[in-house]
Scaffold this motif. Structure first.
Motif, PDB file in Angstrom:
ATOM      1  N   GLN A 198      40.407  36.272  43.459  1.00  0.00           N
ATOM      2  CA  GLN A 198      40.079  35.496  42.259  1.00  0.00           C
ATOM      3  C   GLN A 198      38.825  36.025  41.572  1.00  0.00           C
ATOM      4  O   GLN A 198      38.753  36.104  40.352  1.00  0.00           O
ATOM      5  N   VAL A 201      37.830  30.191  46.953  1.00  0.00           N
ATOM      6  CA  VAL A 201      37.704  31.368  46.078  1.00  0.00           C
ATOM      7  C   VAL A 201      37.364  32.585  46.932  1.00  0.00           C
ATOM      8  O   VAL A 201      36.406  32.575  47.712  1.00  0.00           O
ATOM      9  N   LYS A 228      45.793  31.514  42.342  1.00  0.00           N
ATOM     10  CA  LYS A 228      45.913  32.842  42.947  1.00  0.00           C
ATOM     11  C   LYS A 228      46.465  33.796  41.889  1.00  0.00           C
ATOM     12  O   LYS A 228      47.351  33.418  41.110  1.00  0.00           O
TER      13      LYS A 228
END
Length: 359
Positions: A213, A209, A169
């Protein structure tokens, strides 16, 4: 090609003597550490000895144009080119090291030399990645489970680098730390001659994801990472298997694809959540249970321990003076630095809208 007028010409010493004034040998092998890494080959010995099986010798001859009877002659030819054309480049000149570059460029001397220059230029252009680069500085990345290497190679002898970008993260630590961990892993993977001939396979699990990201690196960082992997590192990436990719991956790939060579782009295989599709490319026998395999549970600690046991060799390799210190890099060099960031920022604004659309 590099401009090397920043250094005075060698005086009474030969160019070879000048190179030998710094540590050009392969990093020292720690026998006790190597003994604990039985599942992965240890570092090469200081004096080169071919470790390829007859089958791999034949494969190297067919795919890489490597002729065993000419191998050391070819290494010497590349060494002579470095000493003649780049006398001030501080680089290792041992056989095992130079063979990596020859094999990666199918024993084309000129292309191997350019790859070596790109390899060192990448360090100069991206100091935040390469400064003080050693396993202990990326332990937090490995602890998080961002990457590992599966203990068993596939039937083609290729080790599998497993990436899990959803574990990271943006608030955890800078994205560049992930790049540092990947680079250290590639440096370890390329040590065995088997990897130099067989190449590697990447398995990227995009579970978890999201937008944070996907939008964090941006085209500028993506371009630098791709440039290093394609043109600045002596490894053959034979396939990139993407699994569990979300809809947003279309936007992620839109950021990466413009920088990929056509041959590399064709090696990306998108499986979605279809494990049967993955198993057609990577057999279940080498995959962990998490990916429908029969090789036990995914062990994220083994690769961490192996890298940490290799701390000393990475200190020798990376925690030394810049090999290009004082060397002037022309604008045409592979890694363009900050001058490209303005154009890439404009590109990113367009791509960001694609990310939101996919999301």
């Amino acid at each position: 090609m590099l401009t090397l007028n920043a250094f005075p010409a060698p005086s009474s010493h030969s160019m070879a003597d000048q190179h030998e004034s710094i540590d050009l040998r392969s990093p020292p092998v720690n026998p006790s550490a190597a003994a604990g890494q039985s599942w992965f080959p240890g570092p090469p010995p200081p004096i080169y000895t071919c470790t390829l099986t007859p089958e791999l010798v034949a494969k190297a001859r067919e795919e890489l144009q490597e002729k065993p009877e000419w191998r050391l002659r070819d290494v010497q030819a590349l060494r002579d080119m470095i000493l003649k054309e780049q006398p001030n480049l501080r680089t290792r000149l041992d056989d095992a090291f130079l063979l990596r570059f020859l094999r990666a460029r199918k024993f084309d001397y000129d292309r191997a030399l350019q790859l070596l220059l790109n390899y060192h230029a990448g360090r100069k252009a991206w100091p935040e990645v390469f400064q003080d680069l050693k396993p202990s500085t990326v332990k937090h990345v490995l602890d998080l489970g961002f990457l590992t290497v599966l203990p068993q190679p596939d039937p083609n002898g290729r080790y599998i680098l497993c990436l899990r970008p959803g574990k990271w993260k943006p608030n955890d630590y800078p994205f560049v730390d992930n790049v540092r961990a990947i680079y250290l892993t590639l440096e370890k993977l390329i040590q065995p001659e088997e990897t130099q001939v067989n190449g590697i396979v990447i398995l990227a699990d995009y579970t978890g994801v999201g937008m944070s990201q996907a939008s964090n690196p941006g085209p500028f960082l993506a371009k630098k990472v791709v440039s290093i992997l394609q043109d600045g590192f002596p490894i053959r990436i034979k396939a990139v298997n993407i699994i569990n990719e979300p809809r947003i991956f279309k936007g992620i790939f839109a950021i990466i694809k413009p920088f990929l060579k056509e041959k590399m782009a064709e090696r990306y295989i998108l499986h979605g959540s279809d494990l049967r599709s993955l198993h057609r490319n990577i057999p279940r026998s080498v995959l962990p249970q998490e990916y429908g395999g029969t090789a036990g549970q995914l062990d994220m600690r083994a690769w961490l321990r192996l890298l940490l046991d290799s701390e000393e060799e990475f200190i020798v390799e990376f925690c030394q003076p810049d090999p290009l210190e004082g060397v002037v890099l022309p604008d045409s060099m592979l890694f363009e630095g900050e001058q490209a960031s303005g154009q890439d920022d404009d590109t990113f604004r367009g791509l960001r809208s694609q990310l939101y659309y996919c999301y």
